[in-house]
Design a protein around this motif. Sequence first.
Motif, mmCIF file in Angstrom:
data_model
loop_
_atom_site.group_PDB
_atom_site.id
_atom_site.type_symbol
_atom_site.label_atom_id
_atom_site.label_comp_id
_atom_site.label_asym_id
_atom_site.label_seq_id
_atom_site.Cartn_x
_atom_site.Cartn_y
_atom_site.Cartn_z
ATOM 1 N N PHE A 64 46.106 30.048 33.143
ATOM 2 C CA PHE A 64 45.440 30.124 34.442
ATOM 3 C C PHE A 64 44.707 31.444 34.635
ATOM 4 C CE2 PHE A 64 45.426 28.532 38.972
ATOM 5 C CZ PHE A 64 44.844 27.327 38.624
ATOM 6 N N ASN A 65 44.498 32.162 33.519
ATOM 7 C CA ASN A 65 43.700 33.386 33.582
ATOM 8 C C ASN A 65 42.627 33.377 32.489
ATOM 9 O OD1 ASN A 65 43.452 35.860 35.099
ATOM 10 N ND2 ASN A 65 43.903 36.912 33.180
ATOM 11 N N SER A 66 42.456 32.203 31.802
ATOM 12 C CA SER A 66 41.504 32.139 30.677
ATOM 13 C C SER A 66 41.721 33.352 29.760
ATOM 14 C CB SER A 66 40.058 32.095 31.178
ATOM 15 O OG SER A 66 39.892 31.065 32.122
ATOM 16 N N GLN A 67 42.992 33.590 29.414
ATOM 17 C CA GLN A 67 43.446 34.793 28.706
ATOM 18 C C GLN A 67 43.100 36.056 29.509
ATOM 19 O OE1 GLN A 67 45.608 35.172 25.992
ATOM 20 N NE2 GLN A 67 45.974 33.088 26.685
ATOM 21 N N LEU A 68 42.002 36.727 29.182
ATOM 22 C CA LEU A 68 41.634 37.938 29.948
ATOM 23 C C LEU A 68 40.337 37.642 30.707
ATOM 24 C CD1 LEU A 68 43.127 40.571 30.266
ATOM 25 C CD2 LEU A 68 41.907 41.496 28.325
ATOM 26 N N THR B 23 49.314 33.702 34.172
ATOM 27 C CA THR B 23 48.218 34.356 34.881
ATOM 28 C C THR B 23 48.531 35.834 35.061
ATOM 29 O OG1 THR B 23 46.617 34.190 36.665
ATOM 30 C CG2 THR B 23 48.926 33.973 37.304
ATOM 31 N N PHE B 24 47.532 36.590 35.507
ATOM 32 C CA PHE B 24 47.696 38.026 35.725
ATOM 33 C C PHE B 24 48.374 38.261 37.064
ATOM 34 C CE2 PHE B 24 45.182 41.691 33.749
ATOM 35 C CZ PHE B 24 45.621 41.357 32.489
ATOM 36 N N VAL B 25 49.478 38.995 37.034
ATOM 37 C CA VAL B 25 50.127 39.418 38.276
ATOM 38 C C VAL B 25 49.953 40.933 38.307
ATOM 39 C CG1 VAL B 25 52.294 39.533 39.551
ATOM 40 C CG2 VAL B 25 51.780 37.517 38.144
ATOM 41 N N ARG B 26 49.210 41.428 39.284
ATOM 42 C CA ARG B 26 48.857 42.857 39.314
ATOM 43 C C ARG B 26 49.111 43.417 40.705
ATOM 44 N NH1 ARG B 26 43.770 46.207 39.922
ATOM 45 N NH2 ARG B 26 43.900 47.789 38.311
ATOM 46 N N TRP B 27 49.923 44.468 40.781
ATOM 47 C CA TRP B 27 50.279 45.094 42.056
ATOM 48 C C TRP B 27 50.822 44.012 43.010
ATOM 49 C CZ3 TRP B 27 45.245 48.552 42.927
ATOM 50 C CH2 TRP B 27 45.055 49.351 41.792
#
Length: 443
Positions: free
Chosen positions: A56-60, A404-408
């Motif tokens: 769900f983040n298309s990798q990066l 997916t990316f989880v950031r802050w």
Amino acid sequence: MATETLKKMTGDEMIALTKQHTLFEWSAQSKVDPIPVARAKGIYFWTPEGKRFIDFNSQLMCVNIGHGDERVIHAIQEQAAVLAYANPFMATEPRARLGAKLARIAPGDIDVFFFTNGGAEANENAIKLARLYTGRHKILARYRSYHGATAGSMMLTGDPRRWASEPGMPGVVHVLDPYHGIERGWDSAEESLAMLEEIIELEGPKTIAAFVLESVTGTNGVLIPPDGYMQGVRALCTKHGILMICDEVMAGFGRTGEWFAIDHWKVVPDLLCMAKGLTSAYVPLGAVGMRRAIADHFKDKVFYGGLTYNSHPLGCAAALATLQVYEDDKLIENARKMGTVMKGLMADLAKRHPSVGAARSIGLFGLIELVRDRAKKTPLAPFNGTSDEMAALAKFFRQEGLYTFVRWHTFFTNPPLCVTEAELREAFAIIDRGLEITDRAVK
Ligand SMILES: Cc1ncc(COP(=O)(O)O)c(C=O)c1O
């Protein structure tokens, strides 16, 4: 010589050996916890043991066409068989065709391209072009931005990843964005442009070569500028002879539902930086596109820039095949259509989950900001930090097979552009359950 058939590694073996002999980026090595990846197809990837993840983040934010597309794989194989490499002083067919193709899809009179290995180098070369063309030195950039990790691009970068590399290349001046974080919210386009013009005056317009900005900011929050902002930036740049550099390394190639995000505002930047979706990351390739007048400047003047892998035939062939896939499969239309579905799913989450403080998207470029107090909009993790709740959410996504990316205090919703409505719903069902964890933190 006897050939040895190597036994396929298990996930644990991959992780152990990778950690022993390779360095992971942006991390203290003892803290990294990689997912072992063996294969991928469409919007999914698998570990060697067969655990499936929705990507769900298309990798990066780069595998825009989806994984394992045979058309791109064949194009790379065919090019490798015929001509894997030619140096940058040569002309090759994939280089010739790719320049012409990009000229057709890039906005306005952007029709000359310099090819690089990735996004940071596209930005590095954009700075060089701007300084050589204008004869000026300073570069304006924004705080809520990421422009890459090479020396110059790192200094353009506004977010905390820059701090450890300072002091770096001189001459970069950071300005504020229209967005001030979830607690303070947005300035209007007029307010933000007034601040920008004040800084231009204070710095001295004739000292400024360029203003570099992400057309839609990526890792720093999927920030979609208010209408009028991009047109206003264009007007200010034109008025003061400053080049407008749009960094579309993440936002380009259909992610927002247009070829380039800047197309939403019908603005033509002077320089346009791209990478990621250009080849959907099947092989590395970046580029900086320039308007005709800038290209013409270098007819008689030397362009002082070069790379051994500039215009790499494998990269150019992969890009040509990738661009064809966007067209044949109508992926930009799909991003628009599925983007509408995704917006609905995000709005539904925002309605039902008290921890959702903001949910925004453009095309298939989405982000959710989580809060522990809905009235005050206190973020669920501090600026540049994390919290137990965010760590628990990330752990849940991983357990449930959603990558997916989880950031802050945020997480991203950036599937490949080939995603179907059923696949979107499958991913959002996992997110829906995950948000029960963060809802428990809300006062
Ligand atoms: C907007 C933007 N610019 C530049 C870069 C740097 O690209 P690369 O990592 O290919 O050097 C990135 C990478 O995430 C990016 O998102």
